[in-house]
Design a protein around this motif. Structure first.
Motif, PDB file in Angstrom:
ATOM      1  N   UNK A 191       0.667  -1.152   0.076  1.00  0.00           N
ATOM      2  CA  UNK A 191       0.037  -0.133  -0.003  1.00  0.00           C
ATOM      3  C   UNK A 191       0.869   1.143   0.048  1.00  0.00           C
ATOM      4  N   UNK A 192       0.335   2.367  -0.688  1.00  0.00           N
ATOM      5  CA  UNK A 192       1.329   3.454  -0.737  1.00  0.00           C
ATOM      6  C   UNK A 192       1.313   4.405   0.482  1.00  0.00           C
ATOM      7  N   UNK A 193       2.359   4.751   0.798  1.00  0.00           N
ATOM      8  CA  UNK A 193       2.572   5.543   1.588  1.00  0.00           C
ATOM      9  C   UNK A 193       3.965   6.474   1.395  1.00  0.00           C
ATOM     10  N   UNK A 194       3.537   7.912   1.677  1.00  0.00           N
ATOM     11  CA  UNK A 194       4.567   8.623   1.142  1.00  0.00           C
ATOM     12  C   UNK A 194       5.976   8.458   2.016  1.00  0.00           C
ATOM     13  N   UNK A 195       5.793   8.049   3.172  1.00  0.00           N
ATOM     14  CA  UNK A 195       7.227   8.019   3.992  1.00  0.00           C
ATOM     15  C   UNK A 195       7.914   6.810   3.501  1.00  0.00           C
ATOM     16  N   UNK A 196       7.156   5.552   3.271  1.00  0.00           N
ATOM     17  CA  UNK A 196       7.721   4.698   2.544  1.00  0.00           C
ATOM     18  C   UNK A 196       8.604   5.050   1.023  1.00  0.00           C
ATOM     19  N   UNK A 197       7.763   5.686   0.357  1.00  0.00           N
ATOM     20  CA  UNK A 197       8.364   5.986  -1.024  1.00  0.00           C
ATOM     21  C   UNK A 197       9.632   6.878  -0.827  1.00  0.00           C
ATOM     22  N   UNK A 198       9.551   7.654   0.206  1.00  0.00           N
ATOM     23  CA  UNK A 198      10.871   8.621   0.490  1.00  0.00           C
ATOM     24  C   UNK A 198      12.064   7.498   0.802  1.00  0.00           C
ATOM     25  N   UNK A 199      11.475   6.816   1.795  1.00  0.00           N
ATOM     26  CA  UNK A 199      12.686   5.780   2.275  1.00  0.00           C
ATOM     27  C   UNK A 199      13.373   4.863   1.079  1.00  0.00           C
ATOM     28  N   UNK A 200      12.611   4.539   0.274  1.00  0.00           N
ATOM     29  CA  UNK A 200      12.831   3.337  -0.754  1.00  0.00           C
ATOM     30  C   UNK A 200      13.823   4.502  -1.703  1.00  0.00           C
ATOM     31  N   UNK A 201      13.600   5.450  -2.035  1.00  0.00           N
ATOM     32  CA  UNK A 201      14.281   6.388  -3.075  1.00  0.00           C
ATOM     33  C   UNK A 201      15.797   6.789  -2.281  1.00  0.00           C
ATOM     34  N   UNK A 202      15.635   7.068  -0.968  1.00  0.00           N
ATOM     35  CA  UNK A 202      16.617   7.446  -0.227  1.00  0.00           C
ATOM     36  C   UNK A 202      17.786   6.370  -0.147  1.00  0.00           C
ATOM     37  N   UNK A 203      17.397   5.130   0.197  1.00  0.00           N
ATOM     38  CA  UNK A 203      18.185   3.980  -0.031  1.00  0.00           C
ATOM     39  C   UNK A 203      18.678   3.775  -1.280  1.00  0.00           C
ATOM     40  N   UNK A 204      17.812   3.710  -2.246  1.00  0.00           N
ATOM     41  CA  UNK A 204      18.481   3.663  -3.679  1.00  0.00           C
ATOM     42  C   UNK A 204      19.444   4.567  -4.212  1.00  0.00           C
ATOM     43  N   UNK A 205      19.379   5.735  -3.728  1.00  0.00           N
ATOM     44  CA  UNK A 205      20.235   6.764  -4.035  1.00  0.00           C
ATOM     45  C   UNK A 205      21.534   6.570  -3.174  1.00  0.00           C
ATOM     46  N   UNK A 206      21.428   6.110  -1.916  1.00  0.00           N
ATOM     47  CA  UNK A 206      22.703   5.980  -1.292  1.00  0.00           C
ATOM     48  C   UNK A 206      23.420   4.505  -1.809  1.00  0.00           C
TER      49      UNK A 206
END
Length: 451
Positions: free
Chosen positions: A222-237
Protein backbone atom coordinates in the motif's frame (compact mmCIF):
# COMPACT_ATOMS: atom_id res chain seq x y z
CA UNK A 1 10.39 -28.28 -7.98
CA UNK A 2 7.26 -29.24 -9.94
CA UNK A 3 4.09 -27.85 -8.46
CA UNK A 4 1.50 -30.37 -7.32
CA UNK A 5 -1.73 -30.54 -9.33
CA UNK A 6 -4.52 -28.30 -8.06
CA UNK A 7 -8.23 -28.72 -8.29
CA UNK A 8 -9.72 -26.20 -10.71
CA UNK A 9 -11.73 -24.34 -8.08
CA UNK A 10 -9.30 -24.69 -5.17
CA UNK A 11 -6.95 -21.76 -4.48
CA UNK A 12 -3.31 -22.84 -4.07
CA UNK A 13 -1.83 -23.00 -0.59
CA UNK A 14 0.32 -20.10 0.68
CA UNK A 15 3.84 -20.00 -0.76
CA UNK A 16 6.73 -19.58 1.66
CA UNK A 17 9.66 -17.29 1.01
CA UNK A 18 11.97 -20.30 0.57
CA UNK A 19 9.65 -22.02 -1.89
CA UNK A 20 9.60 -18.85 -3.95
CA UNK A 21 13.39 -18.52 -3.68
CA UNK A 22 13.88 -21.99 -5.17
CA UNK A 23 11.58 -21.09 -8.05
CA UNK A 24 13.39 -17.79 -8.78
CA UNK A 25 16.73 -19.63 -8.67
CA UNK A 26 15.45 -22.20 -11.17
CA UNK A 27 14.08 -19.42 -13.38
CA UNK A 28 17.47 -17.70 -13.43
CA UNK A 29 19.04 -20.77 -15.05
CA UNK A 30 16.31 -21.53 -17.60
CA UNK A 31 15.26 -18.02 -18.70
CA UNK A 32 16.38 -18.27 -22.32
CA UNK A 33 14.67 -16.73 -25.32
CA UNK A 34 14.86 -13.00 -24.65
CA UNK A 35 12.13 -10.97 -22.90
CA UNK A 36 9.24 -12.50 -24.85
CA UNK A 37 10.33 -16.04 -24.00
CA UNK A 38 11.08 -15.14 -20.39
CA UNK A 39 7.71 -13.45 -19.85
CA UNK A 40 5.92 -16.39 -21.49
CA UNK A 41 7.80 -18.78 -19.19
CA UNK A 42 6.83 -16.79 -16.09
CA UNK A 43 3.21 -16.68 -17.26
CA UNK A 44 3.17 -20.43 -17.82
CA UNK A 45 4.73 -21.19 -14.43
CA UNK A 46 3.12 -18.56 -12.19
CA UNK A 47 -0.31 -18.07 -13.79
CA UNK A 48 -1.14 -21.41 -15.46
CA UNK A 49 0.68 -24.04 -13.42
CA UNK A 50 1.22 -22.72 -9.90
CA UNK A 51 -1.54 -20.08 -9.84
CA UNK A 52 0.46 -17.79 -7.59
CA UNK A 53 -1.08 -14.78 -9.35
CA UNK A 54 -4.08 -14.23 -11.64
CA UNK A 55 -3.63 -13.35 -15.29
CA UNK A 56 -5.16 -9.91 -14.82
CA UNK A 57 -2.80 -9.02 -12.00
CA UNK A 58 0.13 -10.50 -13.96
CA UNK A 59 -0.65 -8.34 -17.02
CA UNK A 60 -1.22 -5.31 -14.83
CA UNK A 61 2.30 -5.67 -13.44
CA UNK A 62 3.74 -6.40 -16.90
CA UNK A 63 2.20 -3.29 -18.48
CA UNK A 64 3.80 -1.17 -15.77
CA UNK A 65 7.19 -2.79 -16.42
CA UNK A 66 6.77 -2.11 -20.14
CA UNK A 67 6.67 1.62 -19.37
CA UNK A 68 10.02 1.60 -17.59
CA UNK A 69 13.56 1.77 -18.87
CA UNK A 70 15.33 -1.47 -18.20
CA UNK A 71 14.76 -5.21 -18.83
CA UNK A 72 11.01 -5.75 -18.43
CA UNK A 73 11.25 -9.49 -17.70
CA UNK A 74 13.67 -8.95 -14.81
CA UNK A 75 11.56 -6.09 -13.51
CA UNK A 76 8.43 -8.25 -13.71
CA UNK A 77 10.14 -10.95 -11.64
CA UNK A 78 11.14 -8.29 -9.10
CA UNK A 79 7.57 -6.94 -8.97
CA UNK A 80 5.99 -10.36 -8.44
CA UNK A 81 8.57 -11.33 -5.83
CA UNK A 82 7.94 -8.05 -4.00
CA UNK A 83 4.16 -8.44 -4.15
CA UNK A 84 4.37 -11.92 -2.62
CA UNK A 85 7.15 -11.50 -0.06
CA UNK A 86 7.80 -7.83 0.51
CA UNK A 87 11.14 -6.15 -0.30
CA UNK A 88 13.30 -9.26 0.42
CA UNK A 89 11.15 -11.23 -2.03
CA UNK A 90 11.58 -8.59 -4.72
CA UNK A 91 15.33 -8.37 -4.25
CA UNK A 92 15.74 -12.16 -4.33
CA UNK A 93 13.55 -12.56 -7.43
CA UNK A 94 15.29 -9.78 -9.34
CA UNK A 95 18.80 -10.73 -8.26
CA UNK A 96 18.41 -14.44 -9.05
CA UNK A 97 17.14 -13.48 -12.50
CA UNK A 98 20.53 -11.83 -13.11
CA UNK A 99 23.18 -13.63 -11.01
CA UNK A 100 23.31 -16.96 -12.90
CA UNK A 101 23.74 -15.05 -16.15
CA UNK A 102 26.48 -12.89 -14.62
CA UNK A 103 28.43 -15.92 -13.37
CA UNK A 104 28.06 -17.74 -16.70
CA UNK A 105 29.12 -14.68 -18.71
CA UNK A 106 32.16 -14.07 -16.50
CA UNK A 107 33.24 -17.66 -17.12
CA UNK A 108 32.61 -17.40 -20.87
CA UNK A 109 34.39 -14.03 -21.03
CA UNK A 110 37.45 -15.57 -19.38
CA UNK A 111 37.43 -18.45 -21.87
CA UNK A 112 36.97 -15.93 -24.67
CA UNK A 113 40.08 -13.91 -23.79
CA UNK A 114 42.10 -17.04 -22.95
CA UNK A 115 41.18 -19.16 -25.99
CA UNK A 116 39.77 -16.65 -28.46
CA UNK A 117 42.86 -16.72 -30.66
CA UNK A 118 42.90 -20.49 -31.16
CA UNK A 119 41.82 -21.70 -34.60
CA UNK A 120 38.70 -23.54 -33.38
CA UNK A 121 37.35 -20.70 -31.23
CA UNK A 122 38.23 -18.08 -33.86
CA UNK A 123 36.37 -20.11 -36.49
CA UNK A 124 33.30 -20.46 -34.28
CA UNK A 125 33.15 -16.73 -33.56
CA UNK A 126 33.75 -15.91 -37.23
CA UNK A 127 30.57 -17.83 -37.96
CA UNK A 128 28.67 -16.16 -35.13
CA UNK A 129 29.18 -12.61 -36.47
CA UNK A 130 26.90 -13.06 -39.53
CA UNK A 131 24.19 -14.46 -37.24
CA UNK A 132 24.51 -11.44 -34.93
CA UNK A 133 24.14 -9.07 -37.87
CA UNK A 134 20.96 -10.91 -38.90
CA UNK A 135 19.73 -10.82 -35.30
CA UNK A 136 20.04 -7.03 -35.07
CA UNK A 137 18.24 -6.65 -38.41
CA UNK A 138 15.53 -8.95 -37.09
CA UNK A 139 15.24 -6.77 -33.96
CA UNK A 140 14.77 -3.66 -36.10
CA UNK A 141 12.09 -5.47 -38.11
CA UNK A 142 10.34 -6.81 -35.00
CA UNK A 143 10.24 -3.50 -33.15
CA UNK A 144 9.33 -1.61 -36.31
CA UNK A 145 6.54 -4.01 -37.22
CA UNK A 146 5.03 -3.52 -33.77
CA UNK A 147 5.53 0.24 -33.57
CA UNK A 148 5.56 1.98 -36.96
CA UNK A 149 1.85 2.04 -37.67
CA UNK A 150 1.45 5.44 -39.31
CA UNK A 151 3.49 8.04 -41.26
CA UNK A 152 4.23 10.05 -38.09
CA UNK A 153 6.08 7.17 -36.48
CA UNK A 154 7.79 6.18 -39.74
CA UNK A 155 9.07 9.75 -40.03
CA UNK A 156 10.46 9.71 -36.49
CA UNK A 157 12.28 6.43 -37.21
CA UNK A 158 13.74 7.80 -40.44
CA UNK A 159 14.91 11.05 -38.82
CA UNK A 160 16.47 9.10 -35.93
CA UNK A 161 18.34 6.89 -38.40
CA UNK A 162 19.72 9.90 -40.28
CA UNK A 163 20.57 11.67 -37.02
CA UNK A 164 22.85 8.88 -35.84
CA UNK A 165 24.02 7.58 -39.24
CA UNK A 166 24.73 10.84 -41.08
CA UNK A 167 25.12 13.41 -38.30
CA UNK A 168 26.45 11.19 -35.50
CA UNK A 169 24.20 12.61 -32.78
CA UNK A 170 24.51 10.83 -29.41
CA UNK A 171 21.79 8.38 -28.48
CA UNK A 172 20.55 10.28 -25.36
CA UNK A 173 19.95 13.39 -27.46
CA UNK A 174 17.95 11.37 -29.99
CA UNK A 175 15.85 9.91 -27.16
CA UNK A 176 15.22 13.38 -25.70
CA UNK A 177 14.20 14.80 -29.08
CA UNK A 178 11.89 11.84 -29.78
CA UNK A 179 10.24 12.23 -26.37
CA UNK A 180 9.66 15.93 -27.04
CA UNK A 181 8.17 15.20 -30.46
CA UNK A 182 5.96 12.53 -28.91
CA UNK A 183 4.75 14.86 -26.19
CA UNK A 184 3.85 17.58 -28.70
CA UNK A 185 2.45 15.09 -31.21
CA UNK A 186 0.36 13.43 -28.52
CA UNK A 187 -1.38 16.72 -27.91
CA UNK A 188 -1.79 17.63 -31.59
CA UNK A 189 -2.70 14.18 -32.95
CA UNK A 190 -3.20 11.79 -30.00
CA UNK A 191 -4.60 8.99 -32.15
CA UNK A 192 -1.30 8.78 -34.07
CA UNK A 193 0.68 8.08 -30.90
CA UNK A 194 -1.73 5.73 -29.12
CA UNK A 195 -0.33 2.29 -29.86
CA UNK A 196 -1.36 0.66 -26.60
CA UNK A 197 0.56 -1.55 -24.25
CA UNK A 198 0.81 -4.46 -26.64
CA UNK A 199 -0.04 -7.24 -24.22
CA UNK A 200 -3.78 -7.34 -24.38
CA UNK A 201 -6.22 -7.89 -21.57
CA UNK A 202 -6.84 -10.80 -19.29
CA UNK A 203 -9.67 -13.13 -20.04
CA UNK A 204 -12.78 -12.83 -17.97
CA UNK A 205 -12.73 -16.39 -16.55
CA UNK A 206 -9.93 -18.11 -14.67
CA UNK A 207 -9.27 -20.51 -11.84
CA UNK A 208 -8.61 -19.08 -8.36
CA UNK A 209 -5.08 -17.82 -7.75
CA UNK A 210 -3.16 -17.05 -4.59
CA UNK A 211 -3.13 -13.35 -5.61
CA UNK A 212 -6.43 -13.14 -7.44
CA UNK A 213 -8.18 -10.32 -9.29
CA UNK A 214 -9.95 -9.12 -6.15
CA UNK A 215 -7.34 -10.09 -3.56
CA UNK A 216 -6.82 -6.99 -1.38
CA UNK A 217 -3.49 -5.24 -1.73
CA UNK A 218 -1.24 -6.52 1.08
CA UNK A 219 -0.20 -3.95 3.71
CA UNK A 220 3.40 -3.76 2.50
CA UNK A 221 2.23 -2.88 -1.04
CA UNK A 222 0.00 0.00 0.00
CA UNK A 223 1.23 3.44 -0.92
CA UNK A 224 2.72 5.66 1.78
CA UNK A 225 4.72 8.81 1.21
CA UNK A 226 7.13 7.89 4.00
CA UNK A 227 7.82 4.54 2.40
CA UNK A 228 8.35 6.10 -1.03
CA UNK A 229 10.86 8.57 0.44
CA UNK A 230 12.74 5.82 2.26
CA UNK A 231 12.99 3.58 -0.82
CA UNK A 232 14.25 6.44 -2.98
CA UNK A 233 16.70 7.50 -0.25
CA UNK A 234 18.14 3.99 0.13
CA UNK A 235 18.35 3.57 -3.64
CA UNK A 236 20.24 6.83 -4.07
CA UNK A 237 22.62 5.86 -1.27
CA UNK A 238 23.29 2.48 -2.91
CA UNK A 239 24.27 4.38 -6.05
CA UNK A 240 26.07 7.29 -4.42
CA UNK A 241 28.26 5.37 -1.96
CA UNK A 242 30.08 3.18 -4.53
CA UNK A 243 30.34 6.10 -6.97
CA UNK A 244 31.80 8.33 -4.25
CA UNK A 245 34.22 5.57 -3.22
CA UNK A 246 35.38 5.10 -6.83
CA UNK A 247 35.82 8.85 -7.26
CA UNK A 248 37.66 9.23 -3.96
CA UNK A 249 40.00 6.29 -4.50
CA UNK A 250 40.60 6.35 -8.25
CA UNK A 251 39.49 9.77 -9.51
CA UNK A 252 36.86 10.68 -12.06
CA UNK A 253 38.79 9.64 -15.18
CA UNK A 254 39.59 6.11 -14.01
CA UNK A 255 38.06 3.26 -16.01
CA UNK A 256 35.98 1.89 -13.12
CA UNK A 257 34.55 5.32 -12.26
CA UNK A 258 33.70 6.00 -15.88
CA UNK A 259 32.10 2.56 -16.19
CA UNK A 260 29.89 3.26 -13.19
CA UNK A 261 28.74 6.59 -14.60
CA UNK A 262 28.34 5.36 -18.17
CA UNK A 263 26.25 2.31 -17.30
CA UNK A 264 24.09 4.34 -14.93
CA UNK A 265 23.14 6.48 -17.91
CA UNK A 266 22.66 3.37 -20.05
CA UNK A 267 20.27 1.92 -17.46
CA UNK A 268 18.05 4.99 -17.74
CA UNK A 269 17.93 4.85 -21.55
CA UNK A 270 16.79 1.27 -22.17
CA UNK A 271 13.29 2.14 -23.40
CA UNK A 272 12.31 -0.48 -25.94
CA UNK A 273 14.48 -3.32 -24.65
CA UNK A 274 18.14 -4.25 -24.78
CA UNK A 275 18.49 -3.73 -28.53
CA UNK A 276 17.46 -0.12 -27.99
CA UNK A 277 20.37 0.61 -25.67
CA UNK A 278 22.96 -1.43 -27.59
CA UNK A 279 23.73 1.47 -29.96
CA UNK A 280 24.44 3.69 -26.95
CA UNK A 281 26.64 1.05 -25.33
CA UNK A 282 28.38 0.48 -28.66
CA UNK A 283 28.87 4.21 -29.18
CA UNK A 284 30.44 4.65 -25.75
CA UNK A 285 32.22 1.38 -25.00
CA UNK A 286 33.68 0.91 -28.49
CA UNK A 287 33.86 4.38 -30.00
CA UNK A 288 34.50 6.68 -27.05
CA UNK A 289 36.22 4.63 -24.34
CA UNK A 290 37.77 1.83 -26.42
CA UNK A 291 37.00 -0.84 -23.83
CA UNK A 292 36.59 -3.40 -26.61
CA UNK A 293 36.47 -3.61 -30.42
CA UNK A 294 33.41 -3.77 -32.65
CA UNK A 295 34.13 -7.42 -33.41
CA UNK A 296 34.33 -8.23 -29.72
CA UNK A 297 31.04 -6.41 -29.16
CA UNK A 298 29.39 -8.66 -31.74
CA UNK A 299 30.86 -11.73 -30.04
CA UNK A 300 29.56 -10.50 -26.68
CA UNK A 301 26.09 -10.02 -28.12
CA UNK A 302 26.12 -13.62 -29.35
CA UNK A 303 27.12 -14.84 -25.88
CA UNK A 304 24.33 -12.74 -24.37
CA UNK A 305 21.80 -14.29 -26.75
CA UNK A 306 22.83 -17.86 -25.90
CA UNK A 307 22.92 -17.56 -22.10
CA UNK A 308 19.99 -17.28 -19.66
CA UNK A 309 18.93 -13.93 -18.27
CA UNK A 310 18.22 -10.55 -19.88
CA UNK A 311 20.08 -9.69 -23.08
CA UNK A 312 21.33 -6.47 -21.51
CA UNK A 313 23.67 -8.75 -19.53
CA UNK A 314 26.00 -8.24 -22.47
CA UNK A 315 27.22 -5.31 -20.34
CA UNK A 316 28.98 -7.86 -18.13
CA UNK A 317 31.01 -9.00 -21.15
CA UNK A 318 31.77 -5.36 -22.01
CA UNK A 319 32.89 -4.70 -18.44
CA UNK A 320 35.02 -7.84 -18.27
CA UNK A 321 36.86 -7.11 -21.50
CA UNK A 322 37.27 -3.46 -20.53
CA UNK A 323 38.71 -4.26 -17.12
CA UNK A 324 40.87 -7.09 -18.49
CA UNK A 325 42.15 -5.07 -21.44
CA UNK A 326 42.99 -2.01 -19.34
CA UNK A 327 44.83 -4.22 -16.80
CA UNK A 328 43.24 -2.20 -13.99
CA UNK A 329 45.12 -3.98 -11.21
CA UNK A 330 48.34 -4.71 -13.06
CA UNK A 331 49.41 -7.44 -15.51
CA UNK A 332 49.32 -10.15 -12.84
CA UNK A 333 45.66 -9.61 -11.90
CA UNK A 334 43.89 -9.49 -15.26
CA UNK A 335 41.18 -11.97 -14.25
CA UNK A 336 40.46 -10.03 -11.06
CA UNK A 337 40.18 -6.80 -13.06
CA UNK A 338 37.72 -8.41 -15.45
CA UNK A 339 35.57 -9.88 -12.67
CA UNK A 340 35.47 -6.61 -10.70
CA UNK A 341 34.57 -4.55 -13.78
CA UNK A 342 31.86 -7.02 -14.89
CA UNK A 343 30.33 -7.03 -11.40
CA UNK A 344 30.53 -3.25 -11.16
CA UNK A 345 28.73 -2.55 -14.44
CA UNK A 346 26.06 -5.13 -13.55
CA UNK A 347 25.42 -3.31 -10.25
CA UNK A 348 25.03 0.10 -11.87
CA UNK A 349 22.96 -1.28 -14.76
CA UNK A 350 20.36 -3.07 -12.64
CA UNK A 351 20.16 -0.88 -9.53
CA UNK A 352 17.67 1.55 -11.19
CA UNK A 353 15.40 -1.38 -12.13
CA UNK A 354 15.03 -2.41 -8.49
CA UNK A 355 14.41 1.20 -7.49
CA UNK A 356 11.69 1.68 -10.13
CA UNK A 357 9.81 -1.42 -8.93
CA UNK A 358 10.16 -1.00 -5.17
CA UNK A 359 9.31 2.71 -5.35
CA UNK A 360 6.61 2.57 -8.01
CA UNK A 361 4.96 -0.74 -7.14
CA UNK A 362 2.62 0.68 -4.46
CA UNK A 363 1.47 3.37 -6.89
CA UNK A 364 0.58 0.68 -9.43
CA UNK A 365 -1.24 -1.41 -6.82
CA UNK A 366 -3.51 1.51 -5.99
CA UNK A 367 -5.43 0.99 -9.23
CA UNK A 368 -5.80 -2.25 -11.14
CA UNK A 369 -6.34 -0.68 -14.53
CA UNK A 370 -4.33 -1.64 -17.60
CA UNK A 371 -1.58 0.90 -18.23
CA UNK A 372 -0.86 2.06 -21.79
CA UNK A 373 2.23 3.54 -23.35
CA UNK A 374 2.34 7.31 -23.33
CA UNK A 375 2.91 9.34 -26.50
CA UNK A 376 6.54 10.23 -25.61
CA UNK A 377 7.38 6.55 -25.07
CA UNK A 378 5.71 5.62 -28.36
CA UNK A 379 7.87 8.21 -30.14
CA UNK A 380 11.00 6.96 -28.36
CA UNK A 381 10.27 3.39 -29.49
CA UNK A 382 9.83 4.63 -33.07
CA UNK A 383 13.17 6.42 -32.90
CA UNK A 384 14.75 3.25 -31.53
CA UNK A 385 13.88 1.45 -34.77
CA UNK A 386 16.06 3.86 -36.75
CA UNK A 387 18.88 3.59 -34.22
CA UNK A 388 18.82 -0.22 -34.26
CA UNK A 389 18.87 -0.18 -38.07
CA UNK A 390 21.99 1.98 -37.93
CA UNK A 391 23.63 -0.53 -35.60
CA UNK A 392 22.75 -3.37 -37.97
CA UNK A 393 24.31 -1.52 -40.91
CA UNK A 394 27.40 -0.78 -38.85
CA UNK A 395 27.76 -4.47 -37.99
CA UNK A 396 27.17 -5.40 -41.65
CA UNK A 397 29.89 -3.00 -42.80
CA UNK A 398 32.47 -4.51 -40.44
CA UNK A 399 31.33 -8.01 -41.38
CA UNK A 400 31.32 -7.65 -45.18
CA UNK A 401 34.24 -5.22 -45.60
CA UNK A 402 36.43 -5.93 -42.54
CA UNK A 403 39.44 -4.24 -44.20
CA UNK A 404 37.53 -1.39 -45.84
CA UNK A 405 36.42 -0.95 -49.45
CA UNK A 406 39.88 -1.83 -50.74
CA UNK A 407 40.04 -5.09 -48.77
CA UNK A 408 37.44 -6.95 -50.81
CA UNK A 409 33.95 -8.26 -50.13
CA UNK A 410 33.44 -11.22 -47.73
CA UNK A 411 31.14 -13.40 -49.83
CA UNK A 412 31.15 -16.30 -47.38
CA UNK A 413 30.11 -14.03 -44.51
CA UNK A 414 27.39 -12.44 -46.67
CA UNK A 415 25.90 -15.83 -47.61
CA UNK A 416 26.01 -16.97 -43.99
CA UNK A 417 24.29 -13.76 -42.84
CA UNK A 418 21.63 -14.20 -45.53
CA UNK A 419 21.02 -17.80 -44.44
CA UNK A 420 20.73 -16.70 -40.77
CA UNK A 421 18.31 -13.93 -41.73
CA UNK A 422 16.10 -16.34 -43.70
CA UNK A 423 16.13 -18.81 -40.80
CA UNK A 424 15.11 -16.10 -38.31
CA UNK A 425 12.59 -14.10 -40.34
CA UNK A 426 11.06 -16.66 -42.71
CA UNK A 427 11.37 -19.99 -40.91
CA UNK A 428 11.05 -18.41 -37.42
CA UNK A 429 13.86 -20.55 -36.03
CA UNK A 430 15.04 -20.20 -32.45
CA UNK A 431 17.83 -17.69 -31.85
CA UNK A 432 20.07 -20.21 -30.09
CA UNK A 433 19.62 -22.73 -32.93
CA UNK A 434 20.62 -20.12 -35.51
CA UNK A 435 23.70 -19.00 -33.55
CA UNK A 436 24.91 -22.57 -33.00
CA UNK A 437 24.35 -23.51 -36.65
CA UNK A 438 26.10 -20.34 -37.82
CA UNK A 439 29.04 -20.97 -35.48
CA UNK A 440 29.50 -24.53 -36.77
CA UNK A 441 29.18 -23.34 -40.37
CA UNK A 442 31.80 -20.67 -39.66
CA UNK A 443 34.19 -23.25 -38.23
CA UNK A 444 33.72 -25.43 -41.33
CA UNK A 445 34.23 -22.50 -43.73
CA UNK A 446 37.35 -21.29 -41.96
CA UNK A 447 38.77 -24.81 -41.86
CA UNK A 448 38.22 -25.19 -45.61
CA UNK A 449 39.58 -21.72 -46.45
CA UNK A 450 42.55 -21.88 -44.05
CA UNK A 451 43.39 -25.57 -43.53
Amino acid sequence: MSPSPLADNTPPPPVSFWQALLFWLKLGFISFGGPAGQIALMHQELVDKRRWISERRFLHALNYCMLLPGPEAQQLATYLGWLMHRVPGGIVAGALFVLPSLLILIGLSWLYVALGHTAIVAGLFWGIKPAVTALVLQAAWRVGNRTLRNPWLWSIAAVAFLAIFAVGLPFPLIVACAATIGYIGGRIAPAQFATGGGHGKASGTHHPALIDDHTPTPPHAQFRWSRLASVIGVGLLLWLLPMAALYQYYGWQHTLTQMGWFFTKAALLTFGGAYAVLPYVFQGAVGHYGWLSSGQMMDGLALGETTPGPLIMVVAFVGFLGGYGKALFGPDALLLAGVVAASLVTWFTFLPSFLFILAGGPLVERSHHTLSLTAPLTAITAAVVGVILNLALFFAWHLLWPKGWQGGFEWAAALLALAAGVALLYFKRNVIEVIIASALAGLLIQTLLHP
